[in-house]
Structures are given as structure tokens and as C-alpha cells.
Design a protein around this motif. Structure first.
Motif, short mmCIF file in Angstrom:
data_model
loop_
_atom_site.label_atom_id
_atom_site.label_comp_id
_atom_site.label_asym_id
_atom_site.label_seq_id
_atom_site.Cartn_x
_atom_site.Cartn_y
_atom_site.Cartn_z
N GLY A 210 8.42 2.32 6.37
CA GLY A 210 8.41 1.81 7.73
C GLY A 210 7.15 1.12 8.15
O GLY A 210 7.17 0.28 9.05
N LEU A 211 6.03 1.46 7.52
CA LEU A 211 4.74 1.02 8.05
C LEU A 211 3.89 0.18 7.09
O LEU A 211 3.12 -0.66 7.54
CB LEU A 211 3.91 2.24 8.49
N LEU A 212 3.99 0.39 5.79
CA LEU A 212 3.00 -0.19 4.88
C LEU A 212 3.23 -1.68 4.67
O LEU A 212 4.36 -2.13 4.45
CB LEU A 212 3.04 0.53 3.54
N THR A 213 2.14 -2.44 4.75
CA THR A 213 2.13 -3.87 4.46
C THR A 213 0.99 -4.15 3.47
O THR A 213 0.18 -3.27 3.20
CB THR A 213 1.88 -4.70 5.74
N PRO A 214 0.89 -5.36 2.96
CA PRO A 214 -0.22 -5.65 2.02
C PRO A 214 -1.61 -5.46 2.61
O PRO A 214 -2.57 -5.24 1.86
CB PRO A 214 0.02 -7.11 1.64
N LEU A 215 -1.76 -5.54 3.95
CA LEU A 215 -3.08 -5.40 4.56
C LEU A 215 -3.28 -4.07 5.25
O LEU A 215 -4.29 -3.85 5.91
CB LEU A 215 -3.32 -6.54 5.57
N ALA B 162 -4.58 6.05 1.52
CA ALA B 162 -4.95 6.28 0.12
C ALA B 162 -5.29 7.75 -0.12
O ALA B 162 -4.91 8.33 -1.15
CB ALA B 162 -6.14 5.40 -0.25
N ASP B 163 -5.99 8.38 0.81
CA ASP B 163 -6.31 9.81 0.68
C ASP B 163 -5.04 10.64 0.58
O ASP B 163 -4.94 11.55 -0.25
CB ASP B 163 -7.13 10.27 1.88
N ARG C 115 -3.62 12.99 -2.64
CA ARG C 115 -3.28 14.42 -2.52
C ARG C 115 -1.85 14.69 -2.97
O ARG C 115 -1.53 15.77 -3.45
CB ARG C 115 -3.48 14.88 -1.09
N ALA C 116 -0.99 13.70 -2.77
CA ALA C 116 0.40 13.85 -3.19
C ALA C 116 0.60 13.42 -4.64
O ALA C 116 1.73 13.38 -5.13
CB ALA C 116 1.31 13.03 -2.29
N GLU C 117 -0.52 13.09 -5.31
CA GLU C 117 -0.53 12.65 -6.70
C GLU C 117 0.32 11.40 -6.89
O GLU C 117 1.03 11.23 -7.89
CB GLU C 117 -0.06 13.78 -7.63
N LEU C 118 0.22 10.50 -5.91
CA LEU C 118 0.86 9.20 -6.00
C LEU C 118 -0.17 8.15 -6.40
O LEU C 118 -1.34 8.27 -6.06
CB LEU C 118 1.49 8.83 -4.65
N PRO C 119 0.24 7.10 -7.10
CA PRO C 119 -0.73 6.10 -7.56
C PRO C 119 -1.29 5.29 -6.39
O PRO C 119 -0.58 4.98 -5.43
CB PRO C 119 0.09 5.21 -8.50
N VAL C 120 -2.55 4.95 -6.50
CA VAL C 120 -3.19 4.13 -5.45
C VAL C 120 -3.89 2.91 -6.03
O VAL C 120 -4.46 2.11 -5.27
CB VAL C 120 -4.21 4.97 -4.64
N ASP C 121 -3.87 2.73 -7.35
CA ASP C 121 -4.64 1.65 -7.96
C ASP C 121 -4.25 0.28 -7.43
O ASP C 121 -5.09 -0.62 -7.33
CB ASP C 121 -4.46 1.68 -9.48
N GLU C 122 -2.97 0.09 -7.09
CA GLU C 122 -2.52 -1.22 -6.63
C GLU C 122 -2.50 -1.34 -5.11
O GLU C 122 -2.13 -2.38 -4.57
CB GLU C 122 -1.11 -1.50 -7.18
N LEU C 123 -2.92 -0.30 -4.41
CA LEU C 123 -2.81 -0.27 -2.96
C LEU C 123 -3.68 -1.31 -2.29
O LEU C 123 -3.34 -1.83 -1.22
CB LEU C 123 -3.17 1.14 -2.45
N PHE C 124 -4.81 -1.66 -2.89
CA PHE C 124 -5.79 -2.52 -2.24
C PHE C 124 -5.70 -3.98 -2.69
O PHE C 124 -6.55 -4.79 -2.32
CB PHE C 124 -7.19 -1.98 -2.51
N LEU D 229 -13.70 0.18 1.63
CA LEU D 229 -14.75 0.51 0.66
C LEU D 229 -14.68 1.98 0.25
O LEU D 229 -14.72 2.30 -0.95
CB LEU D 229 -16.12 0.19 1.25
N ARG D 230 -14.58 2.87 1.23
CA ARG D 230 -14.51 4.30 0.91
C ARG D 230 -13.26 4.60 0.09
O ARG D 230 -13.30 5.36 -0.89
CB ARG D 230 -14.50 5.11 2.21
N GLY D 231 -12.13 4.02 0.49
CA GLY D 231 -10.89 4.28 -0.23
C GLY D 231 -10.93 3.83 -1.67
O GLY D 231 -10.43 4.51 -2.57
N ARG D 232 -11.56 2.67 -1.93
CA ARG D 232 -11.66 2.20 -3.31
C ARG D 232 -12.64 3.03 -4.12
O ARG D 232 -12.39 3.31 -5.30
CB ARG D 232 -12.10 0.74 -3.34
N ARG D 233 -13.73 3.46 -3.51
CA ARG D 233 -14.73 4.23 -4.26
C ARG D 233 -14.17 5.58 -4.71
O ARG D 233 -14.59 6.11 -5.74
CB ARG D 233 -15.98 4.46 -3.41
#
Length: 646
Positions: free
Chosen positions: A538-543, A584-585, A589-598, A639-643
Motif C-alpha cells: 500500500g505504501l512503498l515507492t522507489p523513493l 529498512a530496520d 528484523r523480519a529477516e527480509l532483504p533490504v539490499d535493493e531497497l535504496f 545514510l543510516r539505513g544503508r550503513r
């Protein structure tokens, strides 16, 4: 850092070259800012914008420095760009640009006029209201360069008109002092002194604001470019006008060295992280009260909520803990009745947020955890415990703990106290009266963090654990909804009843505020893939996440138009990149991938505010960026999310 470079197809078209902006900050809250094409599209654009007593009280001085090349043939080629109230764009120097690049955070243009190639670089002297503009002959026969100085001296949020007083010009060695406020210096100064009337700002017109002003043509500088490598430079500065800065070329070189040092000190993992680190540097400013944070360029000043949300990304992820320590101590001194001051852009000190103080608790806790600075924790502990006592007893605007369930309630007529605080004609768009989900996640997180700080200091934390346990149990009982995600607000006034009336209802609109319930260090809930799937769908977009799901009747897919239209859409579907951090946090925690999120926001670094992240974007595709082109919490949380991937 990432390569930000454009050729003639971008530079030479206003649809692309005038929609990409650059900013160079002075470390005090002032800046130089403009577009790739060189066209001023905002009232805020200028080469010398000077901070006042607060970062928001800025004054525009040197507006533009328009080059003109005198060729051996006698032809005079103008390289500047202005749009006029008539609709004309003249001159059109952007059509001769063959390249623009942002290198080490500094903008550089390259014009080609046949075999003549000229470059321009702009830098600010860090810690001074001083801009250096350097022009260099790269190739071709000898030419003469003229630089026409258009000036004003007015509030950055307004205009100055020709029907008012003319600017005073006092001739000094090598240039002039304008209105007694700032000085221009360069070669072969020839004073003029008349108005350019009807300069048009297309972005202000699009924002429903007054789009035109008059500029004072102060005069022009000139110099010879006889051989490749020769330069013609101009300096402009405010403050101590008698103290001349170093040569312009030295100012540019020093800015480049400093920017590289800022990046190296943060030990970035890749080019994107390096770019975000330098972007973060622009928001950390020195004020008479010590370090502070500019919420966004070009129109925001310092806001406590934005500062505390940005704290970890701007200070702890960039190796600036000492500055952060000073900032936290200074902000702690503003606490009143358990609330952190929210310094408005008007210069007033206000106490009008429910979450700014809770973000402050979080920032202090993170500082101590990341740095091991228990001395700061011990020093601030009495003030932090007083915050909890005030919230337990009740403070301004109905902010207080409900003794029945330990949750934090808030709300009063005519106010919007959460981060969703937009108003239209003075009426809150999303008052969210009751017990908002992110406020209570922050409350629970703050109690747990404060209990840990108390135990580190050898103090009894029994009462804090009791408050935390009650609120935690109530949160887990009250906020999960039957629709598959968390309520946005519980115990909200029913629509048919006035504020404070009865009965209450629980609001289950799909909003991103619930992300904090899973993302904070002491989050009250553990996320699961199914629930995050609902949120993403419902909410997530590329930005980043939208502020409201598109299937809600109140959804606004465009953050455009005049002030009322924009404020009405601000939190009703508009995308907020800062929420990528909490999202991303929660995914980790849900052990879902985040590498492509940014990926989307990384591409965005070269689309709007160059090398930075915008405040907002449209909720509907293609999610064009809106709001401030350079926004502190957007940069900090990305920045924090990627680090955290490390």
C-alpha cells in the motif's frame, strides 16, 4: 563519490537543466544555490545567501554574476540566463553549455563558444559568509571576460521591488560595498547602478507564490583570459567587510580539500555512502549557541523534531559525535514542562510537538550506546527523568499518560502535534488526536532506553520498568487491527463528536507511522513478513513510503499547487524518503532483504537536489520529487539505513 555529470542535452534544455539544483553551504546556515542551467527558478537562489541570528533568517545578497565573453572578432557572447515576467528567457547561456559536473560537492560549468572553452567553479569559505566564483580559460584564443553583478539585499522569503529604495553602493578598493551589508571584489570594477525589472521565478509561480522581483545591476568586473589556465575571479562576502578573504582560487581549493576530508573521516563503504556523507555535512551548522541542524535548503531553519530524527545519521554515522554531544546538551537546556523547544523558522521558541521530545530521548540513548559516552548520559539523566515525570503527570496540549493503560495521549483544539502537522487556513489536516502509534512506540522506546541509562548510572529504574511494562502490554493489546496492520491512532474522537467528546474509535488507515513500532531499538513489536507485505503493497515507492495508502478516500497523489493544495496533500499520500530508514530496520528484523531497497533513492541523487535527497515526492507515479531539494532527515535516514547493511 558518485559521478554527477551532465552533457548538453541536459544542460541546454530548461526542462532538465533548470529542474536540477545544486547547493554549497557555508557551515553557518547560509549558502550559494542555483540550477544546472544557470537559470534562477526560485526567490531563494543566489550566490551569496547570508544567515542571520538563526539559520532560517537568511538574507539574499549577490544574486548572480553573469559572464559575457568578448571574442577576438569583436562579438560579445552572453553566458548567463534569466527569465522575465514577459515569458522571455534572455540571455540563454545554457545553450552553450557542454558539461556540468558536481565534483567533491562543488559545481562546475563548461561553456563552449566555437574553439573557446571556459569553466566556472563556485565554492564557499567554510565558517564565513563568503563565496568565490572562479572562471578559467580551458582552451582557445585570448578573450576578455565580463562579469555583471546582479544584487539585492532582502529576506530570502520575499522580494525587493524597484518602487522601493535603491541599493546603496559604496566604492571600495577592487569593487563595492552593497547596502552596507556585503562586499564585492574582483578585477577592473565598473559601477553601473540601475534596476533590472521583472525577473521571473518559475518554481515560485508553480508553488502559488509571488513569482517576480527586481534586481539591482550594481556593475561589472572584467579581465583578460590570454592563455589556457588564466582565471578571472570574484569574491563576495558579508560580516567583517574590511577583512579580505584569501584569493578565490584558494577558497575553491580549500573547499575541495575540506570536503574530501569530511568524506574520508566517515570511512564510507562505497561511493553512494560517500555522497550522502558530504550531503549530510551541509546540514550541520555552527551557530552562536553551538552546533545545530538546518532541516532543509533553501527555506527551512532548525526544528527540534527534524534534528533529533536526523541525529544518528548526521552525527553518529559521520564521525561527528563531539559536535553531536554539544548539540544534545544545548537542546536539553531548552526543556520546559517536560517538552523540548521547537525553534520555529520565525525565530520564536515554541513548545508544540508531542514527538520531538521523545525523539530527543532516542537520540541521547543512541549517542551513549554508539559512543560509550556514559558521562553525557549521567549528565542528562535528571532532565530525561523529569521528561518522564512531566509526561506522566500531564503537560501542554493534553499530552499525558493515560493511567488506565500507560499509553501516551495527546491533542487539543486547533493543533497538530505529531510529525504530520500540516494545516490549511489554520486547521490541522491530520490532527491525529488520541494515542498515535508512532508516539507510543517512541514512548515505550524512550522508557526502555532511559531505564538502561539509569542502571548504567547506578540509579534505581524500577519505576521506569513499571511504566514501560504497562505501556508495552497495552500497546500489544490495542494497536494490532483486524485489517492486518496496526491502528494509526487508538482512542481517537469519533467523527461525530467534538474533540474530547465520546465515544472514541480506533483509526485503521494504512499509514507508515506504524513502522516505528517495529524499527526502534526497543520497539514494542516484532515485525512479520505478512504485515510488512501489507505495508509495502500500500505504501512503498522507489523513493520511500507514502504517508497514506492510495485506496484511502483522502489520498492525494500530487504534492503540487499553491500553499493550501500542497499542505493538504503533505501527509495524505505524499512520499517521505526519511521513512526508508525505519522501513529498512523493520525489514531487517523480519529477516527480509533490504539490499535493493535504496536503488531508487540512489538514482534520485542526480535527479533533483544534486548529491542529496529531497524532502518529499508525489504519491503517484512517476513520484517526481517535491518540497525542499535538500532535506536533512531524508539524507540522514537513507545514510543510516544503508550503513546498517554492513
Amino acid at each position: 563519490m558518485i559521478d554527477i555529470r551532465f552533457g548538453p542535452q541536459v544542460c541546454g534544455a530548461l526542462t532538465s537543466g533548470a529542474t536540477r539544483e545544486w547547493v554549497v553551504a557555508d557551515g553557518l546556515g547560509g549558502y550559494a544555490m542555483g540550477t544546472v542551467a544557470g537559470l534562477r527558478t526560485r526567490r531563494y537562489h543566489g550566490l551569496l545567501v547570508v544567515p542571520g541570528e538563526t539559520p532560517a533568517s537568511r538574507t539574499v545578497g549577490l544574486v548572480s554574476l553573469d559572464p559575457a565573453v568578448l571574442l577576438p572578432s569583436g562579438a560579445r557572447i552572453r553566458l548567463g540566463a534569466h527569465e522575465w515576467a514577459s515569458g522571455d528567457v534572455d540571455p540563454r547561456g545554457f545553450e552553450l553549455l557542454e558539461r556540468f559536473d558536481l565534483t567533491d560537492g562543488l559545481p562546475r560549468w563548461r561553456w563552449r563558444i566555437g574553439d573557446v572553452v571556459i569553466e566556472r567553479e563556485i565554492a564557499m569559505r567554510y565558517g564565513r559568509s563568503c563565496v568565490a566564483v572562479v572562471h578559467r580559460l580551458v582552451g582557445g584564443p585570448p578573450v576578455r571576460l565580463e562579469l555583471s553583478a546582479a544584487c539585492t539585499w532582502r529576506d530570502a522569503h520575499g522580494e525587493r521591488r524597484a518602487d522601493g529604495p535603491a541599493l546603496r553602493m559604496d566604492r571600495v578598493d577592487g569593487g563595492a560595498v552593497i547596502d552596507g551589508a556585503f562586499r564585492l571584489a574582483g578585477p577592473d570594477w565598473a559601477p553601473e547602478g540601475h534596476w533590472w525589472r521583472g525577473v521571473h521565478h518559475r518554481e515560485e509561480a508553480a508553488r502559488g507564490l509571488h513569482p517576480s522581483e527586481d534586481l539591482w545591476y550594481a556593475g561589472r568586473f572584467a579581465g583578460a583570459l590570454d592563455r589556457p589556465g588564466d582565471t578571472v575571479s570574484v569574491l563576495a562576502w558579508a560580516g567583517d567587510l574590511a577583512e579580505e578573504p584569501p584569493p578565490a582560487t584558494e577558497v575553491v581549493a580549500a573547499a575541495r580539500r575540506r570536503n574530501r576530508q569530511v568524506v574520508a573521516a566517515a570511512k564510507p563503504a562505497d561511493d553512494v555512502e560517500a555522497t550522502l556523507t558530504l550531503a549530510a555535512d551541509a546540514f550541520v551548522v555552527d551557530t552562536p549557541r553551538g552546533p545545530d541542524v538546518v532541516a532543509g535548503y533553501p527555506w527551512f531553519g532548525a526544528w527540534s523534531r527534524d534534528t533529533m530524527i536526523s541525529y544518528e545519521g548526521l552525527f553518529l554515522c559521520t564521525g561527528r559525535a563531539d559536535e553531536g554531544r554539544a548539540l544534545l546538551r544545548a537542546y536539553a537546556a531548552t526543556l520546559s514542562e517536560g517538552m523540548l523547544a521547537n525553534t520555529a523558522d520565525t525565530g520564536r521558541v515554541e513548545y508544540n510537538t508531542v514527538d520531538g521530545t521523545l525523539w530527543f530521548l532516542h537520540a541521547v540513548s543512541r549517542h551513549v550506546t554508539v559512543t560509550g559516552d556514559t558521562d553525557l548520559g549521567d549528565e542528562l539523566l535528571p532532565a530525561l527523568r523529569a521528561v518522564v515525570e512531566a509526561h506522566t503527570a500531564g503537560t501542554r496540549y493534553g499530552i499525558g499518560v493515560d493511567p488506565a493503560d500507560g499509553l501516551l495521549a495527546q491533542g487539543a483544539p486547533g493543533v497538530a502535534l505529531t510529525w504530520m502537522d500540516a494545516r490549511v487556513y489554520g486547521v490541522p489536516v491530520t490532527p491525529r488526536t488520541g494515542k498515535p502509534v508512532e508516539v507510543n512506540a517512541l514512548w515505550i522506546n524512550g522508557l526502555a532506553g532511559l531505564a538502561e541509562l539509569s542502571e548504567l548510572a547506578g540509579q534505581d529504574a524500577t519505576g521506569l520498568h513499571r511504566l514501560h511494562g504497562q505501556a508495552l502490554g497495552s500497546f500489544r493489546d490495542r494497536f494490532p487491527s483486524a485489517v492486518g496492520w496496526l491502528h494509526d491512532v487508538v482512542d481517537a474522537p469519533a467523527p461525530a463528536y467534538p474533540l474530547g467528546g465520546a465515544p472514541h474509535h480506533d483509526d485503521d488507515l494504512l499509514r507508515p507511522n506504524q513502522l516505528l513500532a517495529w524499527s526502534l531499538p526497543y520497539a514494542p513489536l516484532e515485525p512479520d513478513a505478512a504485515t510488512l507485505g501489507w505495508v509495502a503493497a500500500g505504501l512503498l515507492t522507489p523513493l520511500g513510503p507514502r504517508s497514506l495508502s492510495p485506496d484511502a478516500p483522502e489520498f492525494a497523489g500530487q504534492h503540487r499547487g499553491g500553499p493550501a493544495e500542497r499542505d493538504g496533500a503533505y501527509h495524505q499520500g505524499t512520499v517521505w524518503p526519511w521513512l526508508l530508514g525505519p522501513y529498512a530496520d523493520a525489514c531487517r528484523r523480519a529477516e527480509l532483504p533490504v539490499d535493493e531497497l535504496f536503488v531508487g533513492v540512489e538514482a534520485h541523487l542526480s535527479e533533483y537536489g544534486l548529491g542529496s535527497v529531497s524532502e518529499t515526492a508525489d504519491g503517484s507515479a512517476p513520484h517526481a520529487a517535491t518540497g525542499c531539494p535538500f532535506q536533512a532527515w531524508s539524507v540522514a535516514e537513507v545514510l543510516r539505513g544503508r550503513r546498517l547493511r554492513r
